[in-house]
Design a protein around this motif. Structure first.
Motif, short mmCIF file in Angstrom:
data_model
loop_
_atom_site.label_atom_id
_atom_site.label_comp_id
_atom_site.label_asym_id
_atom_site.label_seq_id
_atom_site.Cartn_x
_atom_site.Cartn_y
_atom_site.Cartn_z
N LEU A 53 46.54 -49.09 -23.02
CA LEU A 53 47.58 -48.19 -23.50
C LEU A 53 48.90 -48.41 -22.75
N GLU A 54 48.80 -48.72 -21.46
CA GLU A 54 50.03 -48.99 -20.70
C GLU A 54 50.74 -50.22 -21.25
N SER A 92 58.18 -49.22 -35.60
CA SER A 92 57.73 -50.03 -34.46
C SER A 92 56.24 -49.84 -34.21
N LEU A 93 55.79 -48.60 -34.31
CA LEU A 93 54.37 -48.32 -34.10
C LEU A 93 53.53 -48.98 -35.19
N ALA A 94 54.03 -49.01 -36.42
CA ALA A 94 53.30 -49.65 -37.51
C ALA A 94 53.13 -51.15 -37.25
N LYS A 95 54.17 -51.80 -36.74
CA LYS A 95 54.08 -53.22 -36.42
C LYS A 95 53.09 -53.46 -35.28
N PHE A 155 53.99 -60.23 -33.74
CA PHE A 155 55.32 -60.08 -34.31
C PHE A 155 56.32 -60.79 -33.42
N ASP A 156 57.05 -61.74 -34.00
CA ASP A 156 58.06 -62.50 -33.29
C ASP A 156 59.44 -62.07 -33.77
N LYS A 157 60.35 -61.90 -32.83
CA LYS A 157 61.69 -61.42 -33.19
C LYS A 157 62.40 -62.39 -34.12
N ASN A 158 62.13 -63.68 -33.99
CA ASN A 158 62.82 -64.68 -34.81
C ASN A 158 62.05 -65.03 -36.07
N ALA A 159 60.74 -65.26 -35.92
CA ALA A 159 59.93 -65.71 -37.07
C ALA A 159 59.33 -64.55 -37.87
N SER A 168 55.08 -52.51 -24.54
CA SER A 168 55.51 -53.33 -25.67
C SER A 168 56.46 -52.56 -26.58
N LEU A 169 56.17 -51.28 -26.82
CA LEU A 169 57.07 -50.46 -27.63
C LEU A 169 58.44 -50.34 -26.99
N GLU A 170 58.47 -50.24 -25.67
CA GLU A 170 59.74 -50.09 -24.97
C GLU A 170 60.50 -51.41 -24.83
N ASP A 171 59.79 -52.48 -24.46
CA ASP A 171 60.45 -53.75 -24.17
C ASP A 171 60.71 -54.57 -25.44
N ASP A 172 59.71 -54.63 -26.34
CA ASP A 172 59.84 -55.48 -27.52
C ASP A 172 60.55 -54.79 -28.68
N TYR A 173 60.37 -53.48 -28.78
CA TYR A 173 60.93 -52.76 -29.92
C TYR A 173 62.06 -51.80 -29.54
N GLY A 174 62.32 -51.64 -28.25
CA GLY A 174 63.43 -50.82 -27.81
C GLY A 174 63.26 -49.34 -28.04
#
Length: 261
Positions: free
Chosen positions: A225-226, A193-196, A85-89, A231-237
């Protein structure tokens, strides 16, 4: 006697292609040692797509075996081996093209779902960057947009010549942790976010324990898992607390007794 470097390279390539032996290299990913030698060995010893035998799949209509060779003019067939998943594309589907040629705007068949979708744009990945291209022939590894319903391991094929390639086997998860959103806004973002994240990594599992009400995230190991939590925290906030799953204790029969009544 001494063997020249060229003769040795030819011999190593031959035994690698025939699978009579394995070339082993030493190195350390942690210290970036031996990476150049590894990449040189990939170029020198491993087959190009044109040197590989035809890939075998199944005709979804008849169940008969079907072969597709690495021919750009053959019917299109590719395997979706990764999604990101890319934030732009948005959602990017990574394809390994076994036969045919793909272009932006092409209609494709998704197997085993028997559904049709349309390719958006085609990109040639270059480390963390992407280069937009008009088409990609057999032997290419590309990422495309537009295939929102495609998941890892599914086949992308020409609708006029359907084929289902062997899917990617995902091992069962072995370690689990509990994830809890820190705030109400995090709770609202956690589900989408978890679904993505699960769509991008099929080796991750998520479930809600019906007895404890905890959201359980399972994966291949503690590091896996770490990385997923990061990724959930940094990429999806989504800010999360993590912990060990609780166990619902039950009473059980300890010993048999006889009762008269």
């Amino acid at each position: 006697k001494d063997v020249g470097a060229e003769d040795l390279a030819v011999a190593l390539r031959k035994i690698t292609l025939t699978r009579n032996a394995l070339v082993v290299l030493c190195g350390s990913a942690l210290r970036n040692v031996g990476i150049g030698a590894l990449l040189d060995a990939v170029v020198s010893y491993l087959p190009s797509p044109l040197e590989r035998p035809p890939v075998t799949g199944i005709d979804p209509k008849t169940g008969a075996a079907v072969e597709r060779g690495p021919d750009p003019a053959a019917p299109f067939a590719a395997l979706a081996f990764k999604t990101t998943f890319d934030k732009n594309a948005g959602l990017l589907t990574w394809l390994r093209i076994y036969s045919g040629t793909i272009r932006g705007g092409d209609a494709v068949l998704i197997e085993p779902k028997h559904s049709k979708e349309r390719i958006g744009r085609v990109y040639l990945p270059d480390a963390g960057d992407r280069e937009g291209i008009d088409e990609a022939p057999a032997g290419s590894v590309v990422c495309v947009t537009g295939l929102g319903g495609v998941r890892t391991g599914e086949t992308i094929a020409d609708p006029k010549a359907p084929i289902a390639l062997e899917s990617i086997r995902v091992p069962d998860a072995v370690v689990s942790i509990v994830i809890e959103p820190k705030t109400a806004s995090d709770r609202d973002r956690l589900g989408p976010s978890l679904a993505k994240l699960l769509a991008c990594d099929p080796s991750l599992r998520s479930s809600v324990d019906s007895e404890t009400g905890q959201t359980v995230l399972s994966g291949m190991g503690r590091l896996h898992l770490e990385i997923a939590v990061a990724s959930l925290e940094d990429d999806y906030g989504v800010s999360l607390n993590t912990g060990k799953p609780r166990v619902a204790y039950r009473t059980t029969i300890a010993r048999p007794v006889t009762v008269s009544y």
